[in-house]
Design an enzyme around this catalytic site. Structure first.
Site, mmCIF file in Angstrom:
data_model
loop_
_atom_site.group_PDB
_atom_site.id
_atom_site.type_symbol
_atom_site.label_atom_id
_atom_site.label_comp_id
_atom_site.label_asym_id
_atom_site.label_seq_id
_atom_site.Cartn_x
_atom_site.Cartn_y
_atom_site.Cartn_z
ATOM 1 C CB SER A 17 -0.891 0.013 1.247
ATOM 2 O OG SER A 17 -1.519 1.271 1.408
ATOM 3 C CE1 TYR B 210 -3.965 -2.034 5.302
ATOM 4 C CE2 TYR B 210 -3.289 0.196 4.680
ATOM 5 C CZ TYR B 210 -3.732 -1.070 4.335
ATOM 6 O OH TYR B 210 -3.925 -1.390 3.016
#
Length: 701
Positions: free
Chosen positions: A579, A592
Site C-alpha cells: 500500500s 496498518y
C-alpha cells in the site's frame, strides 16, 4: 435393432427422444447431437478422438440441382463438443472422383490438399485426414470411434480371428494402415467383399459403424461396443487375474496424495527441461491396478497401439523405480535417482527418432516423458496446459483398458516403432501443429493468489487467467471461492480454503497447487484487511491481526512457496500487494501503515536473498481502490472519511481528486500492475510499482 437402454451395461445410453424430436428431422443437427452424446462417454471415445459424419441432399448453388453432401468432423475437433462450425461439408461425388487421380500410398499428403476442391460449404472447417474413410462408404450416418473394448480387439494378437469369433460374418476387418485415402479404399473394398456387414474393425486402430438414420447409427455403435465389452469381461473372469495379478500394494489415499504433492514439483522441473509444463495426477482404480501389477514392466515399454493414444501420451511412459517408502523430503537423494531416469528416457527417445527418421522428417520434438508412473502411488502427466495434460492422462487410461482387454483376449500387440514414428512425425501433423495459435504470455504458468474470493485478489486472478495462467484461488471464505471459481472455464482454476495466519493452511494450499497443476510459478499475496484508528484506540488485538495477516502471512507464504519453486528449479515470481501507506505517514494509521511497511521491506530482503534462484520479488502499492474493493466495506472507510473530515460517500471523489492524474483506481488497475511485473518486466526484482494515479508523497526516492 434393440432400443432399450437398460440392456446396456458397458456403455451409457444417452439418446433423449424429446431432444431429438425438437431437431425437426434436421439430419445435420441429429448427427451433431449423436456426436455429442457419443463423446460424453470416455469408454466410447476420448477427447479429440474419432470422427462422425452424415450425408444429405442439398441444392447445388451453381446448378440448382440436387447433390449429395457429406458433413464430417473437421480437422482437430472433438465429437463431444462438436458444433456446426467444427464440421466440413463436401460434395460426395467429387470426393469419390478423387479415386481417378490417386496414385498410391506415396500420394497421401497431396490428396489432403485436394479435399479442399471438394468443398460444398464455404464455412467448412479444414477437412481431416479421415474424410475419405467416410466419403467412400455409402451410408447416410457413420461413426468412427475409438472405444477401449474395440481397440482391445483391434490390438489383440490374432485380431481378425477374434473379430470373427465375436461377431461372425456381421463385422468386417481391415489390417492396420495409417489413415488416409488408401484406407478409405480398403474400407470400400471390405464392404464390397462382405455386403450386409454392420461395421468394420480397423486393426490396431478402432471401429467404423453406420446406419440409415442418426439413431440407428448410434444404436449400432453402442451394440457393437457392448458386445465386445461383454466378451472381454467374460475372458477376464476366465483368466481370474488381470495384468498377472498385484505385485505392489498401494499406499492409502492420503499417503498417495502426500507423496504425489511432494514429488510433483521435482517431476515438473525435470519434465520442463525444454519447455515449461503443467502437471496432472491420477490414482484411479484403473491406474493403480495396472501400475501395481506384475505385467507393468513387460507392457509399459511396448507403448500404446491406437494412434490417437500415443500422439498425446508419447510412445511409452517413464516408470519410476522409487519405492513407496522413499523419503521424498530428501530432495537431493530423490533427484539423484530421478535425473538419470529422465536422461535415459530422453536418450531412448532420441534413439527412436534417429532410427526411424526420414530425410524430410520434422526436427525432433521435446524428448521428455508425458506419462510418468510411480508404482503404489499413481500416474503423473505433463504437457503444455492443463487440458492437454488431463487429456493425455485420460488417453493413457484408455491405453491401460486396451492392454487389459487385449491381454485377456489373447495378447496385447503395439504398433511397430516405425509405424508409430510415421504417425507422430507425419508432415500433415506437423502442419497442424504449425497452425496452432501463439501461446499467451502466461501460458504454462501457475499462479497462487491469496484473498482471491473477491475484490483486488479476484481481479488479479482474472487478469492472470486471461493471459493464460492456471490459477489457484485462496481465501478464508469457501463460499466466495466457489462463486469465484465458477467464473472460469474448465482446466483454468482450482481453489483452496486458506488462512494465511496458519502455516499448515498455507501448506495445504500449495499441496493443492502441486496436485492440480504440478507446482507454482507466481505467488501473489493479496489477502488483507485494514484497520484505521488513532494510536489510543488501536488495541493489541488490532495490532496482532494486522501483523499476522499481512506480515506473518507473507513470510509463511514466501517460505513455503520458495520450497516448491526450488524443487522445480524454474525460477518464479512473488508479488506483495502492499500500500501507499507503507511509504507515506498519515494520521490514524499506525497499525496498518507499519504492517504495510514491513511487507515492503520483507519483499526487498527476499529479492536480495532469492535472486540466485531466479525468483523475483516485487511490490505493487495500490491507493484509494474503493470501487470493487472488499477493504472498503465497513469500518475502514468510516475511519478514513473521519481522518479526512468528509462523508463516506465522498471518498471516491476525494481519492480521485488528490492524485496527480485525477483518476479513480480500480481493482483491475492493480491486476495490470501485477501482470506487468510477472510477464513484461522480467528483469526487475526488489521494485515497487505504485498504482495510485500519481501520489507525489509516495514517490519512491
Amino acid at each position: 435393432m434393440k432400443n432399450h437402454h437398460k440392456e446396456f451395461k458397458y456403455v451409457d445410453y444417452l439418446w433423449d427422444e424429446d431432444k431429438a424430436k425438437k431437431l425437426n428431422d434436421d439430419q445435420v443437427a441429429l448427427f451433431l447431437y449423436r456426436s455429442n452424446i457419443l463423446g460424453a462417454d470416455l469408454r466410447i471415445t476420448n477427447y479429440g478422438g474419432g470422427n462422425t459424419s452424415c450425408k444429405t441432399i442439398e441444392k447445388d448453388p451453381l446448378t440448382n440441382e440436387d447433390v449429395e453432401v457429406m458433413w464430417v468432423k473437421g480437422s482437430g475437433g472433438d465429437i463431444g463438443t462438436l458444433t456446426r462450425s467444427g464440421i466440413a461439408g463436401l460434395y460426395t461425388d467429387r470426393l469419390r472422383d478423387l479415386k481417378k487421380v490417386y496414385k498410391g500410398l506415396h500420394d497421401e499428403d497431396r490428396m489432403v490438399g485436394l479435399f479442399n476442391h471438394c468443398i460444398y460449404d464455404l464455412d467448412s472447417k479444414a477437412p481431416s485426414i479421415d474424410t475419405p474413410l467416410h466419403g467412400l462408404l455409402p451410408f447416410a450416418h457413420i461413426d468412427h470411434l475409438h472405444p477401449d473394448a474395440l481397440i482391445a480387439v483391434a490390438a489383440a494378437k490374432d485380431s481378425e480371428k477374434v473379430t470373427k469369433e465375436i461377431w461372425g460374418d456381421t463385422m468386417g476387418w481391415v489390417p492396420w494402415q495409417r489413415p488416409g485415402f488408401d484406407l478409405g479404399l480398403q474400407l470400400e473394398k471390405c464392404l464390397a467383399d462382405n455386403p450386409g456387414i454392420r461395421g468394420i474393425v480397423l486393426g490396431s486402430h478402432g471401429l467404423f459403424t453406420w446406419g440409415d438414420t442418426s439413431y440407428e447409427c448410434y444404436m449400432n455403435s453402442l451394440e457393437v461396443i457392448e458386445t465386445a465389452s461383454e466378451y472381454i469381461e467374460n475372458k477376464i473372469k476366465e483368466k481370474g487375474a488381470v495384468f498377472g495379478g498385484q505385485k505392489i500394494k498401494s499406499l492409502a489415499k492420503e499417503a498417495r496424495l502426500e507423496k504425489a504433492a511432494q514429488l510433483m514439483p521435482l517431476l515438473r522441473g525435470l519434465s520442463s527441461s525444454e519447455n515449461r509444463m503443467i502437471g496432472h495426477f491420477s490414482d484411479s482404480d484403473v491406474v493403480l491396478e495396472f501400475i501395481n501389477s506384475h505385467d507393468l514392466d513387460r507392457l509399459a515399454p511396448l507403448g500404446t497401439s491406437c494412434p490417437d493414444h500415443f500422439l498425446r501420451t508419447k510412445i511409452q511412459p517413464l516408470v519410476l523405480t522409487l519405492g513407496t517408502d522413499e523419503n521424498l523430503e530428501d530432495t537431493k537423494a530423490v533427484l539423484a535417482k530421478l535425473e538419470p531416469a529422465f536422461e535415459t528416457y530422453r536418450q531412448e527417445y532420441a534413439d527412436y527418432y534417429n532410427t526411424c527418421k526420414k530425410d524430410n522428417s520434422p526436427a525432433m520434438r521435446d524428448p521428455n516423458p508425458v506419462i510418468i508412473i510411480y508404482p503404489g502411488v499413481g500416474m503423473f502427466s505433463f504437457a503444455k496446459n492443463k487440458q492437454t495434460t488431463r487429456v493425455a492422462s485420460e488417453f493413457y487410461i484408455n491405453a491401460i483398458n486396451v492392454m487389459r482387454g487385449a491381454e485377456a483376449i489373447t495378447a496385447y500387440t503395439s504398433l511397430p516403432r516405425q509405424e508409430a514414428f510415421d504417425i507422430e512425425y507425419w508432415l500433415l501433423e506437423e502442419a497442424k501443429l504449425s497452425r496452432m495459435p501463439k501461446e499467451q504470455p502466461l501460458s504454462r504458468k501457475v499462479a497462487l493468489i491469496t484473498g482471491a474470493g473477491g475484490g483486488i485478489g479476484k481481479a488479479i486472478a482474472d487478469k492472470l487467467a486471461a493471459e493464460g495462467a492456471n490459477i489457484v484461488l485462496t481465501d478464508i471464505d469457501e463460499a466466495s471461492l466457489k462463486v469465484a471459481q465458477a467464473t472460469y472455464k474448465r482446466d483454468v482454476s482450482t481453489y483452496a480454503v486458506c488462512n494465511v495466519t496458519s502455516a499448515d493452511s498455507i501448506k495445504e494450499a500449495y499441496k493443492k497447487a502441486c496436485l492440480d497443476f504440478g507446482g507454482v510459478d507466481i505467488i501473489v499475496h493479496s489477502a488483507g484487511l485494514a484497520i484505521s484508528k488513532p494510536i489510543e484506540d488501536t488495541t493489541e488485538k488490532d495490532w496482532d491481526l494486522l501483523q499476522n495477516v499481512l506480515v506473518k502471512g507473507q513470510f509463511e507464504l514466501a517460505k513455503l512457496g520458495v520450497e516448491v519453486m526450488r524443487k522445480q528449479n524454474l525460477g518464479g515470481n512473488f508479488i506483495s500487494i502492499a500500500s501507499k501507506n507503507g511509504l507515506v505517514s498519515g494520521p490514524n494509521n499506525v497499525g496498518y501503515g507499519t504492517a504495510k511497511a514491513a511487507q515492503q521491506h520483507m519483499s526487498r530482503l527476499l529479492a536480495a536473498e532469492l535472486a540466485p534462484d531466479k525468483i523475483r520479488v516485487n511490490i505493487v502499492n495500490p491507493d484509494g481502490v474503493i470501487v470493487g474493493s472488499k477493504i472498503w466495506e465497513g469500518a475502514w472507510a468510516e475511519g478514513r472519511a473521519k481522518a479526512y473530515g468528509i462523508a463516506v460517500e465522498e471518498l471516491p471523489a476525494h481519492y480521485a481528486k488528490r492524485n496527480l492524474l485525477n483518476e479513480i483506481i480500480y481493482p483491475e488497475d492493480i491486476a495490470n500492475g501485477v501482470f506487468s511485473l510477472v510477464a513484461i518486466l522480467d528483469k526487475t526484482t526488489g521494485n515497487i510499482v505504485n498504482v495510485d494515479g500519481g501520489m507525489a508523497n509516495a514517490f519512491v526516492r
